[in-house]
Design an enzyme around this catalytic site. Structure first.
Site, PDB file in Angstrom:
ATOM      1  N   THR A   1      -2.010   3.213   4.089  1.00 41.21           N
ATOM      2  CA  THR A   1      -1.019   4.275   4.248  1.00 41.21           C
ATOM      3  C   THR A   1      -0.097   4.114   5.452  1.00 41.21           C
ATOM      4  O   THR A   1      -0.562   3.802   6.546  1.00 41.21           O
ATOM      5  CB  THR A   1      -1.778   5.601   4.520  1.00 41.21           C
TER       6      THR A   1
ATOM      7  N   THR B   1       1.752   6.984   0.602  1.00 40.38           N
ATOM      8  CA  THR B   1       0.830   5.934   0.163  1.00 40.38           C
ATOM      9  C   THR B   1       0.828   5.792  -1.354  1.00 40.38           C
ATOM     10  O   THR B   1       1.135   6.749  -2.071  1.00 40.38           O
ATOM     11  CB  THR B   1      -0.613   6.243   0.629  1.00 40.38           C
TER      12      THR B   1
ATOM     13  N   THR C   1      -5.307   6.583   8.558  1.00 40.04           N
ATOM     14  CA  THR C   1      -5.052   5.558   7.546  1.00 40.04           C
ATOM     15  C   THR C   1      -6.388   4.884   7.246  1.00 40.04           C
ATOM     16  O   THR C   1      -7.308   4.946   8.043  1.00 40.04           O
ATOM     17  CB  THR C   1      -4.002   4.544   8.055  1.00 40.04           C
ATOM     18  N   GLY C   2      -6.492   4.270   6.081  1.00 39.56           N
ATOM     19  CA  GLY C   2      -7.742   3.609   5.711  1.00 39.56           C
ATOM     20  C   GLY C   2      -8.387   4.283   4.513  1.00 39.56           C
ATOM     21  O   GLY C   2      -7.704   4.850   3.660  1.00 39.56           O
TER      22      GLY C   2
ATOM     23  N   ARG D   1      -7.354   9.474  -9.149  1.00 44.30           N
ATOM     24  CA  ARG D   1      -7.911   9.579  -7.782  1.00 44.30           C
ATOM     25  C   ARG D   1      -6.813   9.923  -6.770  1.00 44.30           C
ATOM     26  O   ARG D   1      -5.725   9.350  -6.789  1.00 44.30           O
ATOM     27  CB  ARG D   1      -8.564   8.250  -7.409  1.00 44.30           C
TER      28      ARG D   1
ATOM     29  N   SER E   1       0.805  -1.219   0.000  1.00 50.52           N
ATOM     30  CA  SER E   1       0.000   0.000   0.000  1.00 50.52           C
ATOM     31  C   SER E   1       0.842   1.277   0.000  1.00 50.52           C
ATOM     32  O   SER E   1       0.298   2.368   0.102  1.00 50.52           O
ATOM     33  CB  SER E   1      -0.884   0.005   1.249  1.00 50.52           C
TER      34      SER E   1
HETATM   35  N1  GLY Z   1      -5.653   6.477   3.088  1.00 53.26           N
HETATM   36  C1  GLY Z   1      -5.084   6.339   1.823  1.00 53.26           C
HETATM   37  C2  GLY Z   1      -5.968   6.623   0.707  1.00 53.26           C
HETATM   38  O1  GLY Z   1      -7.183   6.538   0.844  1.00 53.26           O
HETATM   39  O2  GLY Z   1      -5.467   6.904  -0.358  1.00 53.26           O
END
Ligand code: GLY
Length: 326
Positions: free
Chosen positions: A184, A202, A235-236, A212, A63
């Protein structure tokens, strides 16, 4: 290398640095690698950057950086930011040629009047400052993308991120104990001088629509640091954090006197109250006050964090899960 312990609970007793807090258990390796220099008087800013650089280079982390999974078209793009204060922050997003977004973000912070550079402009800026172009798509990530393409999976069917360390007491079930995906790397540091710093790196959401960008490189969303209030990192699922300026909100609550755990609870309560929450959604936050009080919480089971202090390097569960059993 490092000592592993679940005996530690998120700290609600004041302490000074040096202290490093990183999202996910893979952060422990990075914290440990960076620790000797940090503990000998290094700055929090150098330490948080070095933790992200370490993770960017690890092909086993799916990730972040070189091990990260690509977008829908099989192309990599990286995001990251770094922050010392509202006046001192830098960020880049949609970087396609350079492996260390936080390194570029720090140059944006230090050498430009801007906060954020995007896409080709960020890559050109990195070239101008002598950072090498590097391949970003690892052979394993390419294989994973090819498999995903061949299976024609619906992205919404993807499982939520779950830590690769099966020791989590707050995991929901045995199956997720053995899942090994993450999100992340977010890292917060408090140094011996009492200076707070934070950074995020990330590769973003796997199989994302090209272009995106999530929460991680956006100041106030994936990361916020204010010497008056404290620091928070998320994170997430970035979209959920972005909808409520998650890290900024946590720091504002601490600025108003909240303890880190209560500040995180408020952020996660707001996210949990959304009616469009999907089963694959996860958000976790770590927050620290300037006096060293810190905590962590997660929306759902499966999150672990790493912390390093004078007692060693540890991986642990967050203080609480907002929606246990989901
Ligand atoms: N938390 C990382 C992302 O959504 O890109």
């Amino acid at each position: 290398m490092s000592e592993r312990s679940d005996k530690h609970t998120p700290r609600e007793a004041a302490a000074r640095g040096p202290l490093l807090l990183s999202t996910w258990s893979f952060g422990e390796r990075a914290n440990a690698a960076v620790w000797p220099e940090f503990a000998s008087g290094g700055s929090a800013l150098d330490a948080v950057e070095a933790v992200t650089v370490f993770c960017d280079e690890d092909p086993g982390i799916d990730s972040v950086g070189y091990g990260g999974l690509p977008d829908r078209d099989g192309q990599m793009s990286l995001d990251g930011c770094v922050m010392l204060s509202p006046e001192q922050c830098g960020s880049v997003c949609a970087v396609r040629k350079h492996l260390h977004p936080v390194r570029i973000a720090r140059l944006v912070m230090d050498r430009t009047p801007h906060v954020m550079l995007a896409g080709e402009g960020a890559d050109d800026f990195a070239n101008e400052h002598g950072l090498p172009e590097q391949p970003l798509l690892s052979p394993d990530a390419k294989k994973a993308w090819e498999k995903h393409q061949a299976e024609g999976k619906d992205e919404s069917a993807d499982v939520r991120p779950v830590d690769g360390d099966p020791g989590g007491a707050l995991f929901g079930d045995d199956e997720e104990r053995w899942r090994n995906n993450h999100d992340t790397i977010g890292v917060l540091g408090l140094d011996e001088q009492g200076v707070l710093a934070g950074a995020c790196s990330t590769s973003g959401m796997p199989w994302k629509v090209p272009g995106r960008v999530g929460d991680s490189p956006i100041i106030g969303h994936g990361l916020y640091v204010d010497p008056q209030g404290g620091a928070a990192v998320a994170t997430g699922t970035g979209e959920l954090v972005m909808a409520i300026c998650g890290s900024f909100l946590a720091v504002e609550r601490m600025r108003s006197g909240a303890m880190p755990e209560d500040a995180i609870r408020e952020v996660l309560e707001r996210i949990a109250s959304r009616s469009d929450l999907q089963v694959n959604h996860q958000v976790a936050l770590i927050a620290i006050r300037p006096d060293g009080h810190w905590s962590a919480g997660a929306l759902r089971p499966g999150f672990r964090l790493a912390f390093s202090d004078g007692s060693g390097h540890h991986t642990m569960d967050p203080a609480f899960v907002q929606l246990p059993g989901t």
